[in-house]
Structure formats: structure tokens, C-alpha cells
Design an enzyme around this catalytic site. Structure first.
Site, PDB file in Angstrom:
ATOM      1  N   ARG A  52      -6.741   5.490  -9.152  1.00  0.00           N
ATOM      2  CA  ARG A  52      -6.747   4.863 -10.475  1.00  0.00           C
ATOM      3  C   ARG A  52      -6.987   5.918 -11.564  1.00  0.00           C
ATOM      4  NH1 ARG A  52      -5.281   1.926  -7.072  1.00  0.00           N
ATOM      5  NH2 ARG A  52      -5.977  -0.206  -6.635  1.00  0.00           N
ATOM      6  N   ALA A 382     -16.586  -0.224  -8.143  1.00  0.00           N
ATOM      7  CA  ALA A 382     -17.059   0.968  -8.843  1.00  0.00           C
ATOM      8  C   ALA A 382     -18.359   0.711  -9.599  1.00  0.00           C
ATOM      9  CB  ALA A 382     -15.965   1.459  -9.792  1.00  0.00           C
ATOM     10  N   ASP A 411     -14.018  -8.027  -0.383  1.00  0.00           N
ATOM     11  CA  ASP A 411     -12.996  -6.996  -0.181  1.00  0.00           C
ATOM     12  C   ASP A 411     -13.407  -5.967   0.859  1.00  0.00           C
ATOM     13  OD1 ASP A 411     -11.463  -8.225  -2.067  1.00  0.00           O
ATOM     14  OD2 ASP A 411     -12.077  -6.900  -3.707  1.00  0.00           O
ATOM     15  N   GLU A 414     -10.715   0.423   0.386  1.00  0.00           N
ATOM     16  CA  GLU A 414      -9.391   1.044   0.412  1.00  0.00           C
ATOM     17  C   GLU A 414      -9.530   2.517   0.032  1.00  0.00           C
ATOM     18  OE1 GLU A 414      -6.822  -0.550   1.444  1.00  0.00           O
ATOM     19  OE2 GLU A 414      -7.492  -2.642   1.340  1.00  0.00           O
ATOM     20  N   ARG A 420     -14.069   6.921  -7.123  1.00  0.00           N
ATOM     21  CA  ARG A 420     -14.985   6.429  -8.141  1.00  0.00           C
ATOM     22  C   ARG A 420     -16.082   5.542  -7.575  1.00  0.00           C
ATOM     23  NH1 ARG A 420     -10.671   3.458  -7.731  1.00  0.00           N
ATOM     24  NH2 ARG A 420     -10.727   1.212  -8.113  1.00  0.00           N
ATOM     25  N   GLN A 421     -15.963   5.074  -6.352  1.00  0.00           N
ATOM     26  CA  GLN A 421     -16.992   4.236  -5.731  1.00  0.00           C
ATOM     27  C   GLN A 421     -17.769   5.129  -4.770  1.00  0.00           C
ATOM     28  OE1 GLN A 421     -15.087   0.614  -4.311  1.00  0.00           O
ATOM     29  NE2 GLN A 421     -13.846   0.470  -6.172  1.00  0.00           N
ATOM     30  N   LYS A 433     -16.977  -3.873   1.883  1.00  0.00           N
ATOM     31  CA  LYS A 433     -17.655  -3.155   0.810  1.00  0.00           C
ATOM     32  C   LYS A 433     -19.139  -3.492   0.745  1.00  0.00           C
ATOM     33  CE  LYS A 433     -13.927  -2.292  -2.519  1.00  0.00           C
ATOM     34  NZ  LYS A 433     -13.451  -2.501  -3.902  1.00  0.00           N
ATOM     35  N   VAL A 457     -17.415 -15.697  -4.892  1.00  0.00           N
ATOM     36  CA  VAL A 457     -18.215 -16.651  -5.659  1.00  0.00           C
ATOM     37  C   VAL A 457     -17.256 -17.518  -6.470  1.00  0.00           C
ATOM     38  CG1 VAL A 457     -20.075 -16.946  -7.319  1.00  0.00           C
ATOM     39  CG2 VAL A 457     -20.083 -14.979  -5.776  1.00  0.00           C
ATOM     40  N   CYS A 537      14.262 -15.804 -20.186  1.00  0.00           N
ATOM     41  CA  CYS A 537      15.610 -15.338 -20.507  1.00  0.00           C
ATOM     42  C   CYS A 537      15.651 -13.820 -20.636  1.00  0.00           C
ATOM     43  CB  CYS A 537      16.119 -15.997 -21.787  1.00  0.00           C
ATOM     44  SG  CYS A 537      15.126 -15.634 -23.250  1.00  0.00           S
TER      45      CYS A 537
END
Length: 946
Positions: A52, A382, A411, A414, A420-421, A433, A457, A537
Site C-alpha cells: 500500500r 495497521a 481477517d 496477507e 506497516r503492521q 491477525k 462485529v 451508460c
């Protein structure tokens, strides 16, 4: 940690080639090593594709970051926070420096120092080195314990592009800053520290600093419909701004900056008196008192916030991406301590445990409240990981008799989470997790009591997260990535009068919101405008932007590989044999969906070649026949009633595409589409695809309308196709099932993004729209929210500061909401929105937090309920509603008779239901006006003493 290693190995290869050019043996050795580097690079790029962070910084900045060397001195709580963030980001190399030994104090400030480090008196840099290294195996991290003082030769710093100093004497900071500033090019210098509830940050990037992108925002396309001042033809146009680098002029070094501060002080308080101006300097006694009282302490959440900001400045320094800080930043947590003014000074004295640094800042009583706190954290991504780190350092949920941290996240981990985690490692991929984060948090603070769950939740899990569960929680903290979940949890907090701390990030932007019962508005009190949807359209026939073609390709993926297989399976589950279906059709019975199911069955590919042919047919349909059909309906010279051309911007006429095997884009669509068809139809295939001579005959007609009514001819064709399929033994049980594909953006092996990228860019080519690369396509199709560890750390720190205020039951004025954008950079604090009062009449008011309560009994009637509300609250309800069920509306037929019915009979509660929440309204003061709203009324079926 995204694109760094790829560019790094290429740089190594170039350098090695220069030094080995005169030796054939060395060249041969280099080539072998270089081939290995290329393999590693390609393997790493597969890992990087999921990041990300790439969407935040871009590839150019990532390349620069991958070549940067950084020096960081001071591995206390602030230093380790910065080290964590920049290693996760993916710089090339980091040297961490410290001369101090681990102490008990560090256990409450540094999340990478453990009790055995304190027992063995390890150096702080050496103790944290292995933990920082495992955050990103592609960053070289080294430690240094060499003493630094005013006599040290600092020329060794020439090898670094950025120097960061924490916990260092000001005189030595000045010396190092002057050295860095004098280099050519200058070494970027950052100095930052936390003193109790106060923090400061200073940056010096040289006299001139080139910024490649000041904001990081994508240029906005603007549609110009008409130009009247030009004599040329009046054609509409699209324009798009072009970004260009700019220079930031830096004012001074830290020495000069401090001199300027003292000069301004002299100008203000001394020189004015020489001019005869009477001036009495005002000193804020609160600041002086609390600075002197808390400066020796350390507030971990404040360090997380300023550490996140400082880390982003490091990335700016080595990449030139985003606007640098000019030049000072101060952040304080004075709101926390102002309410502690009446507490004795003894509360703030150290007690030789890991919480001394915190105790000096907020006092022992508030520390004990944190230890006894019950917290429910929703989400372990994160922000969730950073919040758990803050909880561990604050000692949340560590009380012996009371205190618990409950976390939930459905989750699995991944690979895209790893940059970042920070609680997760590569060997955790595909593990839950919540359980993984809980175990990692216990490594930071083994005394913490934590209970992980895997539940979402939502209304479906209210049997688990019921009112009793919420009542047992002291505070709810959300770390979510969608608005719907936030709104639901907010409603549960209002119903159970629980405080809620919400936060979120998007790239370098972040926000926090504090919601306190009876004091502030709730999350649901304000709503963002809904996202604009692309008109049907536009998607179908008149795309004007790459976003339109990407969404079209995403829809085609869902239709071909998810929706149609679902309908196919549903039909054959209803009619389990082809023979039965054939017999029913022959007897004249109409079976819903039978024609499409029979068509899919008769055209089912049986081998890889047929899958390729099917993909080739789709190519012809999507990118040739559809264009011909549209141009047949609306030729290029078509005009509207007012005489203007039909095909003018933003409408673009399509150009039919003729298939070319040698065109990589055409080939990519065929291969990716064929692989997905093979997976749907359970056909084995190999990754290698030869070059067949594809001359495919299709039954598509350019002028055929999309939808035609079913005729007897269709029935005859269906019977013929089904009979032929049965006779060919191609309608067996295994043939009556297709595998549905669920879109997954983060698995680069499944081919989903490959298909969408190829399809989108082919359609873009057909409509003369600028194509998008795979990365951008993935972001738009997968609705990926850009993310970076720096913003996440800063936001989580701000949330933890608000948590301390909530626990301390601070007054309304203390609570702050925040919006930040580290790219600009800007940090805006605002007071929380005060709860609004709604007046019913005669001075009777209520807020969103108010809930009236009525206790009944077994024979309590609806009339008794209405009378009880009137007697208790002074106003009589004229309407009673339960959810969407109207229990009593006087104008409704038969409702007057309901007044004699018992509440048990009207509501019909389950055996374990103790109460029901009802909505009441009241008669307006003037006839013809709308009924007056009221607060929710909780009716208990049986009175309970508790």
C-alpha cells in the site's frame, strides 16, 4: 520496504561491473552473481506488488529511498519509534547508535527492550538491533556504541544522507548540525525529543531542497466544454495540470534558529523598554509548572505521534517527496495534566518500575486506572497493531483484579500487511491477525491480559457482543477500514453509553475522533456525502476516463467468472440432471434461466485450447464487435436536435481493434482470460502458452441487439444443443458445476488483476484514453486505500492520548479531534463537537445519549406504558414504534384497541429478552405540524433491582 531491493541489486551490479572490467574471471563471477541478483529482484518485486506504501510514495521515491543510508542516535522510546517506521518504509541501510544500558525504565518506553536486556545490562542499540532487523530483511541495520561528544571527529557522517538525533546534548547537536549543513550536498539533519508531555522536532535539509511533489495529490482533469475567445473551431477539451519540481528555501541551522529565537525574545522584552514602551511579559505559569514537573518523564503515545511525523520527514529528506517541515514543530499533551492540578506531587514520584516514565507525566492514580481498564479494540490491522503497542507501554489491562484488552478481527495476515503492521512477520502470513497480534503484544508487556477473537462485529454477532458485553467495557477503540462498521459500532456505543475512540488513515492523511457519552456528538451525527457512482451508460458505451474502463473491466470479471457460474450452479442444483431438463422443456414447461445454463453447458471448454478460443471470442466481442455496433447505431456524423455533433467531448467514438498476436496487450488479455476460464471450468493448464494461429469464427453479430425476446426458435436451439451435449456424454454430474472466482487483488498468482489490466487498457485504447499501469489499475479496481506506517503511528499515538483523558474523566474542553496530513505537513486540532440538545416542549430536552427507562410487569399494558411515560417524564407519547414495527399509531385502524393489550403480547420477546428499545414521539403544539421526536425508551418487562 517495497521496491528497494530491486533497485539496490541493480546498483550493486553496476558498481561491481566497474571494478571488475579488467578481469575476465571477475566479470564471469560478477555475471553469475548478477543473474542471481536479478532473480532475487524479480522475486522481490512479486512481494512488492502488494504494498500500500507504493501508492503513497510512488516508484521514483521508492528508488531513491532504496539508495539511502541513515544514521539514528538515541534508541530510547522515540528513537525506536523512528527506526521502526523508516525500516518498514524500506531505506537501504540504517545505523542505530546508543551508549546507554537498558534499564527498568526502558520497559515502559521502548517496545523492543525486554526484561532479560535489563537484567544483562545490554546496550540499548544492541538490544533492539535484532528486532528492528526482522521488521524488514531487505534493510541493512547496524548498531554503534561508540561515544559521541564535542571532541569526536564527526566526519564519519559523510557516508549518510540523513542524520537523526534524539536524547543528545544541545551543544553536540549544534556541532553535528553545522557539519551536516556544510557538506556538498548537505546531509539532511533532524533533531527531535520528548520531554514528558512536551515534544519538539527540528529539520535542516540545507539552504535549498528540491521537492519533486509537494502534496502527493493526483492532478485533477478538468473538462472545458467551450472556448469563446478563440476564432478556431469550438471543440471541447480535457486539460490536466503537470507537476514540476520546486525548491524549498531553508532558513537556518539549529544554532541559527535558536539565536533567532533569543533575538526575537530580546526584541520583544528588552528593546521595547529602551524605546520607552512599557511592556510586562506574560508567563504561562501552567506551562512552567508542568514542564518542570514532567520533563524527566516520557509519554509513549506522544512519542508515537512525533515519531511518526519525524519518520515522514526522514523519508522526505531522502526522496524529495512531499513538502518538508519549516523548520520547527512542537506538540504537547498539556490537556492531560491540567485536570490533575489538585493531585499531590507525591503521585508523580518514580517507584522503580517500568511505569515510572509514565507516572511522572500523569500520576500514579491515573496509571492504576489504566491498568484496571477494560478495552474493546475492533480491528487488528495497521492502526490496531500500533494501538496494541501503546496499550502495552501504558499498562492497559494489566491489573491483577480488573483489566482486560479484548480484540477481534476476522481477517488473516496477507503479505501486503507486512510493511506497516509491525507486529506481523513473513512466517505469520495466512495466520489470524487477532491471535498473532495478541501474542506479539505479550512480548512487549507479559503482564497484559488480552483475549483475541475472530468475529466480525455486526448485527449477526450480537449474541456474542451483546449489551452485557458492551456494559463490561470501559472504552471502545475502532481500527476499521470502512464506514458501515464504524456506524454500527457507534450505534452500539450510544445504546450502551460507552465512549468510543475512532481513527483512520489514507496515505499521509489521518484523523481521530473522540466520542464521550453526554459530552460529544457521535460518529453518526455527521455524514459524508455519498461517493459518486459512474453512470451505467458511461460504463457501457461512453467512457471518458481510465477509471471508467477499469470499472468496466472489473464488472466483466464479476459477470464472466463469478455471476454466471453462480447462476449456472444454482440452475443445476435445482434440476440435477440434463435429461430431466430436456424432458421438461419438451413438455412445454418454462424453466427460469434454462437457456443461459444450456448455452454455457454446450459451450463448456474441455481443454486448454478451447479456453484460449473462448478468450479469443471475448476479445472480438468486447473490442471489435461492440465498437462496430455502437458506430452503426451512432455514425461519426450523427447530430443532435440542436445541430451539434453527437460525438464530442466528453463522448469519445470507439475505434474497433483488430486482433494482433504480436501485440503484448492483446496477448495478455487472451492468456489471462484463458487461465481464468480454465479455473472456472476446472481445466488443467500450464503457464507456458505457445503461439497458435488463432483464426476464430464467432457467432457475434455487430448489429444484433443485446436483449431479444425468447422465441420458439430459441427453444428448438436449446433442445438441439442439450440433446447433442447428452449424446456426447458431456452433461455428466461433473459438467453441471462451475467454480466461482472471488476477486482477490493481493494474490498476484491468480491472474485477476492481469485480466482487468489488459481488458481495461484495451478498452482505453479503443476509446483513445490514456492507459493505466498494473499498479494503478490494481488500486482502482481493488479500491485499495494507500497506507504508510508513519501516518498510522502518528494517528494511533493521538488516539492513545485521548484514551488517557477519557480514563481520567477529563472535562469537555480537554478532548480534541485531529486531522493531519504529513505530506504538506499540517496537523489541526479541534475541540470535539459538543452534543446538541433537542427540545420537545415545555423545557423538556434530550440528547442522543439520553434514554428513558420504564419498568413494567407481566400484565403491563400499552396504556400502562403510555401513562408511565407521562407520569415519569411529564409528556404523553402519541406514537410508539419498535424498530420498523408500529405498535401504536392512533390514526391506524385497530390501534386504539391495542391499548388494552399487554406489552408482552405486542412485542413478543424471546424467552431470554429482558427489555426492548422503543421509539416514541409526541403531539405537536400546533395542529398540522409534524410529531415531536423523543429519546429512545427502554422498556423492561420485569423490574430488576440492579
Amino acid at each position: 520496504s517495497e521496491v528497494s531491493v530491486g533497485w539496490r541489486v541493480l546498483a550493486c551490479g553496476r558498481n561491481s561491473l566497474k571494478t571488475s572490467a579488467n578481469s575476465s574471471n571477475k566479470v564471469s563471477l560478477f555475471l553469475r552473481e548478477f543473474h542471481l541478483c536479478i532473480i532475487l529482484m524479480l522475486a522481490y518485486f512479486v512481494f512488492l506488488a502488494c504494498s500500500r506504501q507504493r501508492y503513497v510514495l510512488g516508484d521514483t521515491a521508492m528508488q531513491k529511498m532504496a539508495q539511502s543510508h541513515v544514521f539514528l542516535s538515541g534508541m530510547g522510546g522515540l528513537g525506536v519509534e523512528i527506526a521502526k517506521n523508516i525500516v518498514l518504509a524500506g531505506i537501504k541501510a540504517l545505523t542505530i547508535h546508543d551508549t546507554k544500558q537498558c534499564k527498568t525504565w526502558d520497559l515502559g518506553t521502548n517496545f523492543f527492550i525486554h526484561e532479560d536486556d535489563v537484567i544483562n545490562l545490554r546496550n540499548r542499540a544492541e538490544a533492539t538491533l535484532p528486532h528492528i532487523t526482522e521488521l524488514n530483511p531487505y534493510v541493512h541495520v547496524a548498531s554503534s556504541t561508540v561515544p559521541l561528544d564535542e571532541t569526536t571527529d564527526v566526519s564519519f557522517l559523510k557516508q549518510y544522507q540523513c542524520v537523526i538525533l534524539t536524547e543528545m546534548r544541545l551543544s553536540l547537536q549544534k556541532k553535528i548540525n553545522n557539519f551536516c549543513h556544510a557538506q556538498h550536498p548537505p546531509i539532511k539533519f533532524i533533531s527531535t525529543d520528548v520531554y514528558g508531555i512536551w515534544s519538539r522536532l527540528f529539520c535542516d535539509f540545507g539552504d535549498e531542497f528540491e521537492v519533486l511533489d509537494t502534496t502527493g495529490e493526483e492532478p485533477k482533469e478538468i473538462f472545458i466544454s467551450n472556448i469563446t475567445q478563440v476564432r478556431a473551431r469550438n471543440h471541447a477539451a480535457m486539460i490536466c495540470p503537470i507537476k514540476s519540481p520546486c525548491l524549498c528555501l531553508i532558513d537556518s541551522t539549529i544554532s541559527q534558529a535558536l539565536n533567532i529565537f533569543h533575538f526575537n525574545f530580546w526584541e520583544t522584552f528588552v528593546r521595547l523598554s529602551f524605546l520607552g514602551i512599557i511592556f510586562q511579559p506574560q508567563v504561562n505559569e501552567d506551562i512552567v509548572k508542568w514542564l518542570s514537573r514532567t520533563a524527566q518523564g516520557f509519554l509513549a503515545p506522544l512519542a508515537a505521534t512525533v515519531g511518526g511525523v519525524a519518520s515522514q520527514e526522514v523519508l522526505k529528506a531522502v526522496t524529495g517527496k512531499f513538502s518538508p517541515l519549516q523548520q520547527w514543530l512542537y506538540i504537547d499533551a498539556l490537556d492531560i495534566v491540567l485536570s490533575l492540578d489538585k493531585i499531590s506531587c507525591e503521585e508523580f514520584l518514580p517507584r522503580e518500575d517500568k511505569y515510572d516514565a509514565l507516572r511522572i507525566c500523569i500520576g500514579d492514580s491515573l496509571c492504576q486506572k489504566l491498568h484496571k481498564l477494560n478495552v474493546f479494540l475492533v480491528g487488528c490491522g495497521a492502526i490496531g497493531c500500533e494501538m496494541l503497542k501503546n496499550f502495552a507501554l501504558l499498562g492497559v489491562g494489566t491489573g491483577q483484579d480488573k483489566g482486560m484488552v479484548t480484540i477481534t478481527d476476522p481477517d488473516l495476515i496477507e503479505k501486503s500487511n507486512l510493511n506497516r503492521q509491525f507486529l506481523f512477520r513473513p512466517h505469520h502470513i495466512q495466520k489470524p491477525k487477532s491471535y498473532t497480534a495478541a501474542a506479539a503484544t505479550l512480548n512487549i508487556n507479559p503482564q497484559l491480559k488480552i483475549e483475541p477473537y475472530l468475529n466480525k462485529v455486526c448485527p449477526a454477532t450480537e449474541n456474542i457482543y451483546n449489551d452485557e458485553f458492551y456494559t463490561n467495557q470501559d472504552i471502545i477503540v475502532t481500527a476499521l477500514d470502512n464506514v458501515e462498521a464504524r456506524r454500527y459500532i457507534d450505534s452500539r456505543c450510544i445504546a450502551n453509553l460507552r465512549p468510543l475512540l475512532d481513527s483512520g488513515t489514507m496515505g499521509t492523511k489521518g484523523h481521530t475522533e473522540t466520542i464521550v457519552p453526554h459530552l460529544t456528538e457521535s460518529y453518526n451525527s455527521h455524514r459524508d456525502p455519498p461517493e459518486e457512482e459512474i453512470p451505467f451508460c458511461t460504463l457501457k458505451s461512453f467512457p471518458a476516463a481510465i477509471e471508467h474502463t477499469i470499472q468496466w473491466a472489473r464488472d466483466k470479471f464479476e459477470s464472466a467468472f463469478s455471476h454466471k457460474p453462480s447462476l449456472f450452479n444454482k440452475f443445476w442444483q435445482t434440476y440435477p440432471s440434463a435429461e430431466e431438463v430436456l424432458q421438461r422443456i419438451k413438455s412445454g414447461e418454462s424453466l427460469e434461466g434454462c437457456f443461459q445454463a444450456i448455452k454455457s453447458l454446450s459451450r463448456r471448454p474441455r481443454n486448454w485450447t478451447q479456453c484460449v478460443e473462448l478468450a479469443r471470442i471475448k476479445f472480438e466481442k468486447y473490442f471489435n464487435h461492440k465498437a462496430l455496433q455502437l458506430l452503426h447505431s451512432f455514425p461519426l456524423d450523427t447530430r443532435l436536435k440542436d445541430g451539434s455533433l453527437f460525438w464530442q467531448s466528453p463522448k469519445r467514438p470507439p475505434s474497433p481493434i483488430k486482433f494482433d498476436f504480436n501485440d503484448p496487450l492483446h496477448y495478455s488479455f487472451i492468456v489471462s482470460g484463458a487461465k481464468l476460464f480454465a479455473r472456472v471450468y476446472c481445466v488443467p493448464f500450464t503457464e507456458k502458452v505457445g503461439k497458435p494461429f488463432w483464426v476464430v469464427q464467432t457467432d457475434e453479430n455487430a448489429r444484433k441487439p443485446d436483449h431479444i425476446p425468447v422465441s420458439s426458435e430459441d427453444e428448438r436451439n436449446a433442445i438441439f444443443q442439450l440433446e447433442k451435449t447428452i449424446l456426447s456424454c458431456e452433461a455428466l454430474k461433473n459438467d453441471l458445476h462451475m467454480k466461482m472466482l472471488s476477486f482477490e487483488k493481493d494474490d498476484d498468482d491468480n491472474g485477476h488483476i492481469d485480466f482487468i489490466t489488459a481488458a481495461s487498457n484495451l478498452r482505453a485504447k479503443m476509446y483513445n484514453i490514456e492507459p493505466a499501469d498494473r499498479l494503478k489499475t490494481k488500486r482502482i479496481a481493488g479500491k485499495i486505500i494507500p497506507a504508510i506506517a508513519t501516518a498510522t503511528a502518528a494517528v494511533s499515538g493521538l488516539v492513545a492520548l485521548e484514551l488517557i483523558k477519557v480514563v481520567g474523566k477529563h472535562p469537555f474542553e480537554a478532548y480534541k479531534n485531529c486531522f493531519l496530513n504529513l505530506a504538506i505537513p499540517i496537523i489541526v486540532f479541534t475541540e470535539a463537537a459538543e452534543v446538541r440538545k433537542t427540545e420537545i416542549r415545555n423545557g423538556i430536552t434530550f440528547t442522543i445519549w439520553d434514554r428513558w427507562t420504564i419498568y413494567g410487569k407481566e400484565d403491563f399494558t400499552l396504556l400502562d406504558f403510555i401513562n408511565a411515560v407521562r407520569e415519569k417524564y411529564g409528556i404523553e407519547p402519541t406514537m410508539v414504534v419498535q424498530g420498523v414495527k408500529m405498535l401504536y399509531v392512533p390514526v391506524m385502524p385497530g390501534h386504539i384497541k391495542r391499548l388494552k393489550l399487554t406489552m408482552q403480547k405486542l412485542v413478543k420477546p424471546s424467552a431470554d429478552k429482558k427489555y426492548v428499545d422503543l421509539t416514541v414521539s409526541f403531539a405537536p403544539e400546533t395542529d398540522g405540524d409534524e410529531d415531536l421526536p423523543g429519546p429512545p425508551v427502554r422498556y423492561y418487562f420485569i423490574h430488576e433491582d440492579n
